[in-house]
Structures are given as C-alpha cells and as structure tokens.
Scaffold this active site. Sequence first.
Site, PDB file in Angstrom:
ATOM      1  N   ASN A 206     -10.184  -0.392  -0.120  1.00  0.00           N
ATOM      2  CA  ASN A 206      -8.719  -0.366  -0.137  1.00  0.00           C
ATOM      3  C   ASN A 206      -8.226  -1.075  -1.395  1.00  0.00           C
ATOM      4  OD1 ASN A 206      -5.977  -0.764   0.242  1.00  0.00           O
ATOM      5  ND2 ASN A 206      -6.149  -1.390   2.375  1.00  0.00           N
TER       6      ASN A 206
ATOM      7  N   HIS B 139      -3.307   7.104   1.920  1.00  0.00           N
ATOM      8  CA  HIS B 139      -3.738   5.791   1.443  1.00  0.00           C
ATOM      9  C   HIS B 139      -5.114   5.500   2.021  1.00  0.00           C
ATOM     10  CE1 HIS B 139      -4.127   1.550   0.884  1.00  0.00           C
ATOM     11  NE2 HIS B 139      -3.878   1.274   2.148  1.00  0.00           N
TER      12      HIS B 139
ATOM     13  N   CYS C 255       0.809  -1.223   0.000  1.00  0.00           N
ATOM     14  CA  CYS C 255       0.000   0.000   0.000  1.00  0.00           C
ATOM     15  C   CYS C 255       0.842   1.273   0.000  1.00  0.00           C
ATOM     16  CB  CYS C 255      -0.945  -0.003   1.192  1.00  0.00           C
ATOM     17  SG  CYS C 255      -2.092  -1.408   1.190  1.00  0.00           S
TER      18      CYS C 255
END
Length: 335
Positions: free
Chosen positions: A291, A261, A119
């Site tokens: 996500n 993020h 990520c």
Amino acid sequence: MEVINSNQIGVSFKGSGSYVPHQILTNHEISKKVDTSDEWIKSRTGISQRRISGLSENVSEMGYKAGLAAIEMAKWDIETIDLIILATSTPHDLFGSAPEIQSKLGANNAVAFDLTAACSGFLFAVITATQFLKAGSYRRAIVIGSDQLSSYVDWNDRRSCILFGDGAGALAIEATNEFDNLIGFSMRTDGQRGSFLNLPSQKNNDQIIDNINFSSGGFSTIAMNGQEVYKFAVREVPLIIDNLFKKTNFNSEKINWLLLHQANQRILDSVGDRLNISSEKILSNLSNYGNTSAATIPLMLDEAIRNKKIKENDIIATSGFGAGLSWGAALIRWG
C-alpha cells in the site's frame, strides 16, 4: 466515445509515469524483526514485498521522476504545463512539496500545490484537475500521487508494518473540445469514522512566557483499526461504483478494467465479487509494492499501460478509499 458540443470542454488522458525506490523489503526480512511470516502476510494481504525510500529519496524526488515520465509519454513541452497537483499525506516540506516538483521539472508556467486526502488523494486530485480543465482555466495538467509512508510506520507493530511501502505515479491530462474521457465521478467523506485510520499529531506542551501556552512536535505513527477499515471498504466501495454505473448508464459488463486503491488483496477480490466483475478485469500489483497510499492507483495504471494491458479507449472503473474516512470513484476512458 462521448462526443461533446464544440462549446463544451472535455478531457483526454495523454500519458502516465511512475517511480519506486530501489530498496526492496520482503516479507521474509520483516519476519526477522516482528513475529510474522511470509505465508501469514501473503495469505491475509496479498503482499510479498514493498519498496522503501533511501536516505536521499523523498516525496518530491519520487514525484518528480514519475511526473517527468508522464510528460515524456505525453510528448509535451514542459513550458506548456499549466497545473501540477501533488496528492500526498507525507510531504517533504510541510508547507507543500508540489512547488519543489515544479522547480525540478522546470515547469515555470505552472501553478503547483498539494492536495491531502490520504489513499483517496490521487483520485480526488485527478477529479480536481479535470474541473480546472473543463472550466477553461487551464489546458494541461500533471497529477502526481507520491507518498513515503515508511517514515510513519511503527516497524515494531506487525499489524501495520507489513502493509505499507513508498512510491509515486503520475498522469498527464489535457483539455479538448472533441470528447470527454472522464465519464463520471463521485466523492465522499465521513469524518465520524476518521479514527479508524489516522496519523495523529504528537505534541509537547510548553510556554513562551507565563500564561502563553503552545504545543510543538511532529506526528506519531499510523494508527489503524484493520477490521473496521476492511468493513468500510467492502461496503462503501461497491456502493459508490454501482451508483456511478447507474448515473452514467454503465455496468460491470461494459468496463474493461477495475482499478482500485491497492490496500489489500482481500478487499480487491471482495469488491470485484460484489460488483460481479471477473478477477481477470481486476488490476493488481499489490504483491510487489504493498500500500503506497496516493501512489497505488497511478503506479498500477502506468504499469498496465506500459505493459500494453490497458489500450486506447479502454473503460476503467477506478476507486480510491482510505483515511478520513474518504472514498471516491471515477469512470474514465483511456486516451
């Protein structure tokens, strides 16, 4: 705008792009498979739905479409692109998916390679690309974040299957002698906490001949200690951004946007609170996409640019964080 000496090289951000699959998986639909509900998921994550790749879609195809959109916004000729970096943890080809994107784009003069940092990957890839440009090695770069996490989710685990989706985003970056719109950056890794979030290999032991052993197989599904990941994010992300503010003589009042993020809305809100950044400055599209790992930052960036939320010369504090454990931050000026 930071003006640089004529013998120095800075970078300019020229275009953005994104792509998400057409299949939409809602919280209500997930609740038919595992013991959960739309209200439970939204209250704990901020996610309402996510996109899932179809049978003909993969990291390369999504990355190609996002990259092409960024190139079109930048108004570049494909032949002028020197560098393509693909941030992904779910490559279509284990040996690397960036060359396939290069081929699809027809960017025959570009070198292309993958970068894996989960990520944090897109932010790390942007920083890596800018260093090539600022060193004078290349002039134009496309950085892509593309991930297909749906292939590695345990869809029977209600703790993790609610979080992840698929997508891609891209950024076009160009070297310039006039100014530098990468104001500052910082990157960190802590492998001692790597077990908090990982995607372990799943191997079978076998023999080629007697006494010559080997293992074969692929990967398991995403394993995550959600509580530890949350504590890590709300502690380390504000610290790295605040330290970057101090290093660059910036503060929360001088920035226009906080772009994190997109992992969990609670994390976004907590980081904003700890940095004294108002909720109006926090960019979030988590509700629609969940996500998407390396794709979350460029997906949100492209959406905000195309909606004319982010404008020329806006200051953006951005941070990626996740498996590794890895985390980083950058201050950029759009344009």
